[in-house]
Write a protein that holds these residues in place. Structure first.
Motif, PDB file in Angstrom:
ATOM      1  N   ILE A  54      58.949  10.029  34.077  1.00  0.00           N
ATOM      2  CA  ILE A  54      58.453   8.858  34.789  1.00  0.00           C
ATOM      3  C   ILE A  54      58.195  10.034  36.680  1.00  0.00           C
ATOM      4  CG2 ILE A  54      59.615   7.572  36.902  1.00  0.00           C
ATOM      5  CD1 ILE A  54      61.130   5.871  34.261  1.00  0.00           C
ATOM      6  N   LYS A  55      59.260  10.762  36.609  1.00  0.00           N
ATOM      7  CA  LYS A  55      58.896  11.441  37.717  1.00  0.00           C
ATOM      8  C   LYS A  55      57.365  12.555  37.960  1.00  0.00           C
ATOM      9  CE  LYS A  55      60.096  14.449  41.526  1.00  0.00           C
ATOM     10  NZ  LYS A  55      58.384  14.244  42.420  1.00  0.00           N
ATOM     11  N   MET A  56      56.998  13.208  36.785  1.00  0.00           N
ATOM     12  CA  MET A  56      55.732  14.005  36.381  1.00  0.00           C
ATOM     13  C   MET A  56      54.848  13.215  36.153  1.00  0.00           C
ATOM     14  SD  MET A  56      57.398  16.234  32.875  1.00  0.00           S
ATOM     15  CE  MET A  56      55.860  15.924  32.290  1.00  0.00           C
ATOM     16  N   LEU A  57      55.081  11.239  35.676  1.00  0.00           N
ATOM     17  CA  LEU A  57      54.133  10.860  36.005  1.00  0.00           C
ATOM     18  C   LEU A  57      53.589  10.357  37.488  1.00  0.00           C
ATOM     19  CD1 LEU A  57      54.507   8.049  33.108  1.00  0.00           C
ATOM     20  CD2 LEU A  57      52.800   9.812  33.032  1.00  0.00           C
ATOM     21  N   SER A  58      54.726   9.889  38.190  1.00  0.00           N
ATOM     22  CA  SER A  58      54.282   9.608  39.395  1.00  0.00           C
ATOM     23  C   SER A  58      53.560  10.660  40.103  1.00  0.00           C
ATOM     24  CB  SER A  58      55.689   9.256  40.166  1.00  0.00           C
ATOM     25  OG  SER A  58      55.305   9.174  41.367  1.00  0.00           O
ATOM     26  N   ASP A  59      54.358  12.049  40.404  1.00  0.00           N
ATOM     27  CA  ASP A  59      53.328  13.542  40.898  1.00  0.00           C
ATOM     28  C   ASP A  59      52.445  13.535  39.920  1.00  0.00           C
ATOM     29  OD1 ASP A  59      55.659  13.687  41.517  1.00  0.00           O
ATOM     30  OD2 ASP A  59      56.487  15.676  40.138  1.00  0.00           O
ATOM     31  N   ASP A  60      51.704  13.239  38.902  1.00  0.00           N
ATOM     32  CA  ASP A  60      50.757  13.306  38.409  1.00  0.00           C
ATOM     33  C   ASP A  60      49.495  12.337  38.994  1.00  0.00           C
ATOM     34  OD1 ASP A  60      51.083  15.630  36.636  1.00  0.00           O
ATOM     35  OD2 ASP A  60      51.037  14.137  34.718  1.00  0.00           O
ATOM     36  N   LEU A  61      50.196  11.321  39.381  1.00  0.00           N
ATOM     37  CA  LEU A  61      49.358   9.786  39.888  1.00  0.00           C
ATOM     38  C   LEU A  61      49.606  10.844  41.565  1.00  0.00           C
ATOM     39  CD1 LEU A  61      47.907   6.983  39.912  1.00  0.00           C
ATOM     40  CD2 LEU A  61      50.456   6.213  40.968  1.00  0.00           C
ATOM     41  N   GLN A  62      50.211  10.662  42.151  1.00  0.00           N
ATOM     42  CA  GLN A  62      50.488  11.245  43.688  1.00  0.00           C
ATOM     43  C   GLN A  62      49.005  12.107  43.429  1.00  0.00           C
ATOM     44  OE1 GLN A  62      53.353  12.713  45.091  1.00  0.00           O
ATOM     45  NE2 GLN A  62      52.714  11.707  47.680  1.00  0.00           N
ATOM     46  N   ASP A  63      49.138  13.396  42.881  1.00  0.00           N
ATOM     47  CA  ASP A  63      48.227  14.592  42.906  1.00  0.00           C
ATOM     48  C   ASP A  63      47.046  14.248  42.172  1.00  0.00           C
ATOM     49  OD1 ASP A  63      49.745  16.690  42.773  1.00  0.00           O
ATOM     50  OD2 ASP A  63      50.344  16.920  40.770  1.00  0.00           O
ATOM     51  N   LYS A  64      46.304  13.208  41.697  1.00  0.00           N
ATOM     52  CA  LYS A  64      44.731  12.470  41.708  1.00  0.00           C
ATOM     53  C   LYS A  64      44.475  12.149  42.374  1.00  0.00           C
ATOM     54  CE  LYS A  64      44.772  13.513  36.991  1.00  0.00           C
ATOM     55  NZ  LYS A  64      44.737  15.365  36.620  1.00  0.00           N
ATOM     56  N   GLU A  65      45.081  11.680  43.693  1.00  0.00           N
ATOM     57  CA  GLU A  65      45.070  10.618  44.163  1.00  0.00           C
ATOM     58  C   GLU A  65      44.169  11.464  45.479  1.00  0.00           C
ATOM     59  OE1 GLU A  65      48.494   8.221  46.180  1.00  0.00           O
ATOM     60  OE2 GLU A  65      47.917   6.590  43.969  1.00  0.00           O
ATOM     61  N   ASN A  66      45.055  12.051  45.443  1.00  0.00           N
ATOM     62  CA  ASN A  66      45.260  13.172  46.608  1.00  0.00           C
ATOM     63  C   ASN A  66      43.729  14.459  46.166  1.00  0.00           C
ATOM     64  OD1 ASN A  66      47.068  13.226  48.580  1.00  0.00           O
ATOM     65  ND2 ASN A  66      48.219  14.928  47.402  1.00  0.00           N
ATOM     66  N   GLN A  67      43.208  14.118  45.016  1.00  0.00           N
ATOM     67  CA  GLN A  67      42.281  15.122  44.663  1.00  0.00           C
ATOM     68  C   GLN A  67      41.640  14.132  44.016  1.00  0.00           C
ATOM     69  OE1 GLN A  67      42.505  16.392  40.637  1.00  0.00           O
ATOM     70  NE2 GLN A  67      40.739  17.374  40.732  1.00  0.00           N
ATOM     71  N   LEU A  68      41.069  13.202  44.358  1.00  0.00           N
ATOM     72  CA  LEU A  68      40.168  11.887  45.098  1.00  0.00           C
ATOM     73  C   LEU A  68      39.395  11.637  46.163  1.00  0.00           C
ATOM     74  CD1 LEU A  68      40.725   9.398  42.429  1.00  0.00           C
ATOM     75  CD2 LEU A  68      38.857  10.557  42.812  1.00  0.00           C
ATOM     76  N   LEU A  69      40.743  12.587  46.988  1.00  0.00           N
ATOM     77  CA  LEU A  69      40.193  12.246  48.450  1.00  0.00           C
ATOM     78  C   LEU A  69      39.860  13.200  48.955  1.00  0.00           C
ATOM     79  CD1 LEU A  69      43.428  10.385  49.788  1.00  0.00           C
ATOM     80  CD2 LEU A  69      41.350   9.241  50.325  1.00  0.00           C
ATOM     81  N   LYS A  70      40.125  14.317  48.717  1.00  0.00           N
ATOM     82  CA  LYS A  70      39.571  16.002  49.540  1.00  0.00           C
ATOM     83  C   LYS A  70      38.427  16.333  48.330  1.00  0.00           C
ATOM     84  CE  LYS A  70      44.150  18.309  48.922  1.00  0.00           C
ATOM     85  NZ  LYS A  70      45.396  19.207  48.658  1.00  0.00           N
ATOM     86  N   ILE A  71      37.984  15.672  47.444  1.00  0.00           N
ATOM     87  CA  ILE A  71      36.341  15.811  46.375  1.00  0.00           C
ATOM     88  C   ILE A  71      35.548  14.472  47.281  1.00  0.00           C
ATOM     89  CG2 ILE A  71      35.081  14.792  44.746  1.00  0.00           C
ATOM     90  CD1 ILE A  71      37.155  15.312  43.473  1.00  0.00           C
ATOM     91  N   ALA A  72      35.982  13.004  47.889  1.00  0.00           N
ATOM     92  CA  ALA A  72      35.284  12.258  48.836  1.00  0.00           C
ATOM     93  C   ALA A  72      35.371  13.087  49.782  1.00  0.00           C
ATOM     94  CB  ALA A  72      36.354  11.143  49.170  1.00  0.00           C
ATOM     95  N   TYR A  73      35.884  13.419  50.584  1.00  0.00           N
ATOM     96  CA  TYR A  73      36.103  13.863  52.131  1.00  0.00           C
ATOM     97  C   TYR A  73      36.015  16.085  52.445  1.00  0.00           C
ATOM     98  CZ  TYR A  73      37.042   9.253  53.196  1.00  0.00           C
ATOM     99  OH  TYR A  73      37.067   7.535  52.500  1.00  0.00           O
ATOM    100  N   ASN A  74      36.038  16.373  51.934  1.00  0.00           N
ATOM    101  CA  ASN A  74      36.108  17.019  52.030  1.00  0.00           C
ATOM    102  C   ASN A  74      34.918  18.447  51.709  1.00  0.00           C
ATOM    103  OD1 ASN A  74      38.709  17.437  53.167  1.00  0.00           O
ATOM    104  ND2 ASN A  74      39.619  18.866  51.106  1.00  0.00           N
ATOM    105  N   SER A  75      34.069  19.678  52.345  1.00  0.00           N
ATOM    106  CA  SER A  75      32.622  20.103  52.083  1.00  0.00           C
ATOM    107  C   SER A  75      33.153  21.039  50.530  1.00  0.00           C
ATOM    108  CB  SER A  75      33.126  21.086  53.408  1.00  0.00           C
ATOM    109  OG  SER A  75      33.991  22.234  53.538  1.00  0.00           O
ATOM    110  N   VAL A  76      32.069  20.710  50.253  1.00  0.00           N
ATOM    111  CA  VAL A  76      32.221  22.234  49.081  1.00  0.00           C
ATOM    112  C   VAL A  76      32.860  23.428  48.919  1.00  0.00           C
ATOM    113  CG1 VAL A  76      31.401  23.292  47.587  1.00  0.00           C
ATOM    114  CG2 VAL A  76      30.234  21.058  48.009  1.00  0.00           C
ATOM    115  N   ARG A  77      32.892  24.460  49.974  1.00  0.00           N
ATOM    116  CA  ARG A  77      33.740  25.318  50.339  1.00  0.00           C
ATOM    117  C   ARG A  77      35.192  25.095  50.770  1.00  0.00           C
ATOM    118  NH1 ARG A  77      31.258  30.110  53.070  1.00  0.00           N
ATOM    119  NH2 ARG A  77      33.396  30.538  54.240  1.00  0.00           N
ATOM    120  N   LYS A  78      35.563  24.027  50.925  1.00  0.00           N
ATOM    121  CA  LYS A  78      37.311  23.472  51.571  1.00  0.00           C
ATOM    122  C   LYS A  78      37.606  22.833  50.139  1.00  0.00           C
ATOM    123  CE  LYS A  78      40.801  22.448  53.869  1.00  0.00           C
ATOM    124  NZ  LYS A  78      41.577  23.334  54.607  1.00  0.00           N
TER     125      LYS A  78
END
Length: 152
Positions: A54-78
Motif C-alpha cells: 500500500i505504501k509503495m502504491l501510494s508513493d508511486d501515485l505521488q511520484d506520478k502526480e509530481n512528474q505530471l506537474l513538472k512536465i506541465a510547468y518546467n522547462s525542458v532544461r529543468k
C-alpha cells in the motif's frame, strides 16, 4: 528504472491485469519471480506485507502526480536536469569518485517527459557548459551543483 531490492509488476497483479511493460537490464541482473498465488497469499495473510505494498502504491501515485506537474510547468532544461539528478541520486554509490551511467537517449527522454531529439540537444548544451561529459552511451556527471541549481 529499478535498482536492487525493488519490486515491479505488482500493480498489474493487484489489478488482475496482464503485465504489459517491457524491461531491459543495464547491467548483470538477477530477477526473482513470485508466482501470482503466492503473492496473493502473502498480501492477504500478512498485514505487514500488505502495508508495504500500500505504501509503495501510494508513493508511486505521488511520484506520478509530481512528474505530471513538472512536465506541465518546467522547462525542458529543468526536466532533463531533474531526470539526470534522479539517476544520480538513485544509482550513485558512496565509493564513486565520479558518477557515470549508461542510458539511452530515448530512456532519458522518457524519464524527462520530452522528445528524444530535444533531450539530445539539451545534453549537447549541458556538455558545452561543462555539466556532463558524453562518451558513446555513457554520461559522466561533472558539475552536480550546476544541475541542482538549474533554473526553470
Amino acid at each position: 528504472m529499478f535498482k536492487e531490492g525493488d519490486f515491479f509488476g505488482y500493480l498489474a497483479l493487484l489489478e488482475e491485469n496482464e503485465y504489459s511493460d517491457s524491461a531491459a537490464a543495464l547491467e548483470d541482473t538477477e530477477v526473482c519471480l513470485v508466482p501470482k498465488e503466492e503473492f496473493y497469499t502473502l498480501i492477504y495473510k500478512n498485514a505487514e506485507v500488505s502495508r508495504k505494498f500500500i505504501k509503495m502504491l501510494s508513493d508511486d501515485l505521488q511520484d506520478k502526480e509530481n512528474q505530471l506537474l513538472k512536465i506541465a510547468y518546467n522547462s525542458v532544461r529543468k526536466r532533463v536536469s531533474e531526470a539526470l539528478l534522479k539517476l544520480y541520486q538513485r544509482y550513485k554509490k558512496e565509493s564513486d569518485q565520479k558518477f557515470s551511467i549508461g542510458i539511452s537517449r530515448a530512456d532519458l527522454a522518457n524519464l524527462a517527459g520530452t522528445a528524444t531529439e530535444t533531450t539530445i540537444r539539451t545534453l549537447s548544451d549541458f556538455k558545452e557548459e561543462g555539466i556532463i561529459q558524453i562518451n558513446g552511451g555513457t554520461i559522466t556527471f561533472c558539475n552536480i551543483e550546476k544541475l541542482q541549481r538549474m533554473k526553470n
